[in-house]
Design a protein around this motif. Structure first.
Motif: not given
Length: 413
Positions: A355-365
């Motif tokens: 979950a942390r990996m994906w929120e990092f991805y979505l926000i950084s993108a």
């Protein structure tokens, strides 16, 4: 902490970053007035790794929980601060040297040979359809939406995008259409519902191909819409129209000639292709090492100069070009809001680190499109200069016509 402190002094030109180290000591780095962020690092190893590979190390530290945000700061605040200061980080002497070294390995980083391309796609797109349903729109479109008006829903904006692409394709009854990287099939199904055309969608994702085929059956379009698990390089028949949305980012610079040469052979002289892809307004570079490792192996969003050069070499006309500049930032904000609303379900499917990996991805993108150099481009291509109308009004006229047609066919949202 010295190597990191030295870099941070150069890095933070706008806003303020307070770093609380593993011993509880506070280090403040500030520039002009702006966003203020407080971050705690609990692992001393980060002092070095954040200097030598800041993007990879920051993402991994957030995933592992060794980088946390305090005093009201959030991950989004940090990534916004990172994005607005990115140019100063790139000019830091050590980063310039490391970038030059890494550029020599670009070909290996972007390898998408047959077989390997399917493995790269499976890494991301075969996570399970149930996962993607947690944050995508109802029709599961996983690419930049098109917000024509403020306040539109994600579903409305994704339909706007399909309508815009359909208008640029200039469809006529009886045409054969190829959708390269068809996702879960909504574009192909929309085109076939709107016009009397035959559509072949190809994908390298087993999950996507299975669900798209089910959707075609359910919509009563299976006689005119087929979805196949096939590499586009293995397609041999001719198509009047070709469309590709969100797939070109997975081709890799060193496969561009192969891609456009194939497009050239798949179209007749009167054929038209519309390419929807992420790109960037800065010079040629590399994908984020964190994004490449955890989210999109082999992926890269090109500089336009890298695309035009190969298009020219393959004797293709660019008959239209349009840029969607902030639309993807808004799309990603919608996705992240839905992701956060379903975060507990994500953890049930996977775990907290995922979950942390994906929120990092979505926000950084999102930050890449809101304050960084990323954008989306639509490139219309043909073998003839006049295969598409020479006055651009037809794109607007077609969209208006399709809005009315959607109502008559009960395709409206």
């Amino acid at each position: 902490m010295f190597p990191l402190s030295h870099m941070m002094k150069s890095f933070i030109r706008n806003g303020r970053l307070t770093v609380i180290d593993a011993d509880g000591k506070r280090h403040v780095f500030s520039g002009t007035s702006g966003l203020e962020v407080t971050m705690r690092l609990t692992d001393p190893k980060l002092y070095k790794s954040l200097v030598f590979n800041p993007e990879l190390a920051a993402g991994e530290a957030y995933m592992d929980g060794t980088m946390r945000f305090e005093e009201g700061s959030t991950l989004q605040d940090f990534l916004t601060l990172f994005s607005v200061n990115r140019l100063s980080l790139g000019s830091y002497p050590l980063q310039k040297v490391l970038r030059a070294i890494k550029m020599r390995f670009r070909k290996r980083q972007q390898s998408n040979r047959k077989g390997q391309a399917q493995q790269n796609v499976a890494h991301h797109y075969d996570l399970g359809n149930e996962f993607y349903k947690l944050f995508l729109d109802d029709n599961m479109l996983y690419s930049c939406a098109y917000f024509r008006e403020e306040g539109e829903t994600l579903e409305q904006a994704q339909r706007n995008k399909l309508r815009l692409l359909a208008a640029k394709l200039g469809l006529k009854p009886g045409m054969k259409v190829l959708d390269i990287g068809c996702g879960w099939g909504d574009l192909a199904l929309y085109l076939a519902a709107l016009e009397d055309v035959q559509v072949l969608g190809v994908t390298l994702s087993k999950e996507q191909q299975a669900l798209a085929s089910q959707r075609a059956q359910k919509a009563g379009l299976a006689d005119r819409v087929k979805f196949e698990l096939r590499d586009y390089r293995d397609v041999s028949e001719k198509f009047d129209r070709i469309v590709s949305v969100g797939m070109f980012e997975h081709v890799g610079v060193h496969h561009y000639d192969e891609f456009f040469a194939k497009i050239n052979t798949l179209m007749p002289d009167e054929g038209v292709m519309v390419l929807h892809s992420i790109g960037h307004m800065s010079p040629p570079g590399m994908a984020s090492p964190w994004l490449r490792k955890y989210i999109f192996p082999g992926a890269y969003s090109p500089a336009l100069s890298e695309v035009f050069e190969v298009v020219e070499q393959n004797s293709l006309w660019v008959t239209d070009l349009e840029f969607l500049r902030v639309h993807y930032a808004t799309t990603l904000a919608h996705w992240n809001n839905r992701f956060q609303a379903n975060r507990d379900k994500v953890i049930e499917l996977y775990d907290e680190r995922f979950a942390r990996m994906w929120e990092f991805y979505l926000i950084s993108a999102e930050m890449m499109f809101r304050t960084g150099s990323q954008m989306v481009f639509h490139m219309q291509l043909s073998r003839k200069r006049d295969a598409a109308p020479i006055v651009r009004d037809y794109i607007t006229d077609r969209q208006r016509d399709y809005i009315e047609r959607e109502k008559r066919l009960d395709l409206s949202l």
